[in-house]
Design a protein around this motif. Sequence first.
Motif, short mmCIF file in Angstrom:
data_model
loop_
_atom_site.label_atom_id
_atom_site.label_comp_id
_atom_site.label_asym_id
_atom_site.label_seq_id
_atom_site.Cartn_x
_atom_site.Cartn_y
_atom_site.Cartn_z
N TYR A 339 2.29 8.75 13.12
CA TYR A 339 1.80 9.77 14.07
C TYR A 339 1.07 10.84 13.26
O TYR A 339 1.16 10.89 12.02
N PHE A 342 2.35 12.63 9.97
CA PHE A 342 3.36 11.80 9.32
C PHE A 342 3.19 11.81 7.81
O PHE A 342 4.17 11.82 7.05
N ARG A 422 -6.55 7.06 14.21
CA ARG A 422 -7.20 7.34 15.49
C ARG A 422 -8.60 6.76 15.56
O ARG A 422 -9.22 6.75 16.61
#
Length: 463
Positions: A339, A342, A422
């Motif tokens: 995430y 992280f 992402r």
Amino acid sequence: MTAFRTHLEFLRKTGDCCSLERPDSPSPQVIASEALRADGPAVRLGTADGRIDLVSGVYGGVDQLRRQTRYPWTRLGIGLGVDRDPAYVDVLEKIATLGKRVDERDVTYVERAATTTDRTVRDLGFPTPPGETWPHVTLGVLSVGTDEGTYWTPLHGTVIDSNTIRARIPETITDRFERGATVSIALGVPAEALAATQFLTITDRLSTPIEDRRVGSTVPVIPTTGGVVPSSSEVVLEAEIADKQPDTRSEKRAFWEHLLEGTTLTLEVSSVFTRDDAVVPFTPLGVPLTDDLQLVSLALAARLYDRVNSYWGVSPVEWLLLPAAGRLGICVVSTEVLYAGFEWQLSNFLFSFADCFDTVVLVDEHASPRDLGQVLGDIWVKAHPARDWLFSGSDAPVARLPTYSREGTGARLYIDATWDPRWDEAYIAPRVSLAESYPPTLRAAIRGSWAEFGFDSELDELL
């Protein structure tokens, strides 16, 4: 369990251990240092004058920045019985398993391989480093027996006279070694015993009897006046603790001494046991890529790998490496980024569990620990210095092992050399390799024609 001499014989048969006659000059430490510097095989120095044989490089001695088929963990992995070409993570998991507690004791007692002799410690012929007076004893296990069980610890000793050894051990276990107690020194022990002792030292778990650890059920032992020691040990010295004092460090230290405070014991040896044609490992202290450095590197990596993959409830880390070439001042982690943020959390987690390094490099989960050059290349291919090289404040605790000038600062750095999760996959550059440089149809045609010549194993590695 693989006995030490069986381990050596396998290395010899595979061309990874050569035998030389031990010369009077130069020192065995010089010969071992040159072999390590040249990325050579393990070197066994034999004698015909009653002294023990010496061997260096059994647990490491390979520069991972050079392209080759051997790796820093290969020789230790063979000794641990992992595989003939052991995978890095398998070696880490094996070491961590040896240090775990067991529900009940399952100790195997067998006959002693070494027999009693009338020789003194000086007669054995331990190596003397250049410029020093006293021979050094390294890569051994010191054992003491108590009512609760036996405790093992690594030691670095100097032979003061015929039967006196001044040995340094970790301070965390010194309460078990009181003046007047009887102890045993085991040299030429199985890789499981040596690796487990290093792991327990790094993880501060020496205070649990060895019989209550997994290694206590995997390594057959014999009882001695100083507790149990591996039955296949090449040399066993039984001694009494004559004195105990704060650590008196020399300039040359075993690598675990750089990480831990120590205590010095003066041991008076009463009995010397050796096997026929005994061979004992040693390490040239203070030299790059030595056995003791490789052992500490793998033990610490095993601890961090095991700890980090039991923290989040999942196992995001593929592997974790502290390159011996960097003297453990850098930690490389192949991980999935779970995430946003992280990478920051993982880096700080690692910094909190080890104080030897001040740099953490995160690379993608498909990176290979066998290709350290590619891993380091990811630092400049994927990580922008203005965005992905993140320094802490200078008031962070100073790391123990980096050798460059720090001028009192404890600033730490982590480098995020992973692709942003992402991003759309179409925008992530593929990893370039020789095989991927050719179209799939051409690779298939080559594979078919080469397979007809029996080159299957070479194809698996190349394509």
